[in-house]
Scaffold this active site. Structure first.
Site, PDB file in Angstrom:
ATOM      1  N   LYS A  10       0.827  -1.210   0.000  1.00 19.39           N
ATOM      2  CA  LYS A  10       0.000   0.000   0.000  1.00 19.39           C
ATOM      3  C   LYS A  10       0.868   1.270   0.000  1.00 19.39           C
ATOM      4  O   LYS A  10       2.083   1.204   0.237  1.00 19.39           O
ATOM      5  CB  LYS A  10      -0.932  -0.053   1.218  1.00 19.39           C
ATOM      6  N   TYR A  51     -12.310  -3.023  -3.780  1.00 21.80           N
ATOM      7  CA  TYR A  51     -12.868  -2.967  -2.428  1.00 21.80           C
ATOM      8  C   TYR A  51     -14.403  -2.922  -2.423  1.00 21.80           C
ATOM      9  O   TYR A  51     -15.006  -2.441  -1.452  1.00 21.80           O
ATOM     10  CB  TYR A  51     -12.292  -1.761  -1.674  1.00 21.80           C
ATOM     11  N   ASN A 114      -2.167  -0.200   6.988  1.00 20.97           N
ATOM     12  CA  ASN A 114      -1.622  -1.477   7.477  1.00 20.97           C
ATOM     13  C   ASN A 114      -0.738  -2.186   6.443  1.00 20.97           C
ATOM     14  O   ASN A 114      -0.611  -3.407   6.452  1.00 20.97           O
ATOM     15  CB  ASN A 114      -2.758  -2.368   7.987  1.00 20.97           C
ATOM     16  N   GLU A 128      -9.137 -10.744  -8.049  1.00 18.54           N
ATOM     17  CA  GLU A 128      -8.253  -9.592  -7.856  1.00 18.54           C
ATOM     18  C   GLU A 128      -7.095  -9.577  -8.846  1.00 18.54           C
ATOM     19  O   GLU A 128      -6.676  -8.511  -9.307  1.00 18.54           O
ATOM     20  CB  GLU A 128      -7.732  -9.593  -6.405  1.00 18.54           C
TER      21      GLU A 128
HETATM   22  P1  IDP Z   1      -7.761  -7.160   5.235  1.00 14.74           P
HETATM   23  O1  IDP Z   1      -6.938  -6.184   4.433  1.00 14.74           O
HETATM   24  O2  IDP Z   1      -7.009  -7.675   6.435  1.00 14.74           O
HETATM   25  O3  IDP Z   1      -8.360  -8.256   4.390  1.00 14.74           O
HETATM   26  P2  IDP Z   1     -10.436  -5.992   5.329  1.00 14.74           P
HETATM   27  O4  IDP Z   1     -11.405  -6.197   6.433  1.00 14.74           O
HETATM   28  O5  IDP Z   1     -10.700  -6.664   4.018  1.00 14.74           O
HETATM   29  O6  IDP Z   1      -8.976  -6.337   5.874  1.00 14.74           O
HETATM   30  O7  IDP Z   1     -10.367  -4.414   5.095  1.00 14.74           O
HETATM   31  C1  IDP Z   1      -9.696  -3.885   3.974  1.00 14.74           C
HETATM   32  C2  IDP Z   1      -8.816  -2.752   4.418  1.00 14.74           C
HETATM   33  O8  IDP Z   1      -9.653  -1.687   4.916  1.00 14.74           O
HETATM   34  C3  IDP Z   1      -7.889  -3.064   5.593  1.00 14.74           C
HETATM   35  O9  IDP Z   1      -6.689  -3.695   5.181  1.00 14.74           O
HETATM   36  C4  IDP Z   1      -7.644  -1.681   6.168  1.00 14.74           C
HETATM   37  O10 IDP Z   1      -6.709  -0.950   5.366  1.00 14.74           O
HETATM   38  C5  IDP Z   1      -9.019  -1.039   6.011  1.00 14.74           C
HETATM   39  N1  IDP Z   1      -9.875  -1.234   7.178  1.00 14.74           N
HETATM   40  C6  IDP Z   1     -10.568  -2.340   7.537  1.00 14.74           C
HETATM   41  N2  IDP Z   1     -11.249  -2.156   8.680  1.00 14.74           N
HETATM   42  C7  IDP Z   1     -10.993  -0.894   9.059  1.00 14.74           C
HETATM   43  C8  IDP Z   1     -11.399  -0.088  10.182  1.00 14.74           C
HETATM   44  O11 IDP Z   1     -12.150  -0.529  11.065  1.00 14.74           O
HETATM   45  N3  IDP Z   1     -10.911   1.180  10.241  1.00 14.74           N
HETATM   46  C9  IDP Z   1     -10.077   1.688   9.284  1.00 14.74           C
HETATM   47  N4  IDP Z   1      -9.688   0.981   8.211  1.00 14.74           N
HETATM   48  C10 IDP Z   1     -10.124  -0.294   8.103  1.00 14.74           C
END
Ligand code: IDP
Ligand code: MG
Length: 141
Positions: A10, A51, A114, A128
């Site tokens: 990212k 997304y 992250n 994807e």
């Molecule tokens: P993942 O990347 O671990 O699969 P997902 O639940 O698919 O997680 O969410 C996609 C991305 O959205 C996450 O990697 C993170 O960057 C962001 N994200 C997910 N949940 C939250 C949240 O509660 N607050 C802020 N950003 C979030």
């Protein structure tokens, strides 16, 4: 079981100069290899498709903004159980909950930034990879 998975380093990973660090962890896994890779600032429509499952969630708009804020590295990794394996290497979504030794656990603090995306299933990987490498040479065969 050899698989292919879609990985995104990212914009925070690129900005912080951690691309080599993360790629080296992927490359160090026995038998895994990078079969496609590109540095690219992701456009809105690519991100909306990628997304789509999160549309309407409170974090969706800031996530889209962050993901479009600078270049990412998109890559396809091939190898033994690589879908589960890159998810393990990344750690759980929340970097504070992620164990040290994982990418998110070692380098992250806030959930949105992250560092890495990795496909979460064979179906997601197939979908994807087509979004980021539509030419087909990286597709799951
Ligand atoms: P993942 O990347 O671990 O699969 P997902 O639940 O698919 O997680 O969410 C996609 C991305 O959205 C996450 O990697 C993170 O960057 C962001 N994200 C997910 N949940 C939250 C949240 O509660 N607050 C802020 N950003 C979030
Ligand atoms: Mg996800």
């Amino acid at each position: 079981m050899s698989q292919r998975t879609l990985v995104l380093l990212k914009p925070d990973t690129v900005r912080r100069g951690l691309v080599g660090e993360v790629l080296s962890r992927i490359e160090a896994k026995a038998g895994w290899s990078i079969v496609a890779m590109e540095l690219r600032t992701l456009d809105r429509s690519t991100l909306e498709t990628h997304y789509a499952e999160h549309e309407g969630r409170p974090f969706y708009a800031p996530l889209m903004e962050f993901m479009a804020s600078g270049p990412s590295v998109a890559l396809v990794v091939e190898g033994e159980r690589v879908i589960e394996g890159v998810r393990t290497l990344a750690g759980p979504t929340d970097p504070i909950a992620a164990a040290p030794g994982s990418v998110r656990g070692d380098f992250g603090t806030i959930v949105r930034e992250n560092l890495i995306h990795a496909s979460d299933s064979e179906e997601s990987a197939e979908r994807e990879i087509k979004i980021f490498f539509p030419e087909g040479d990286a597709a799951v065969s």
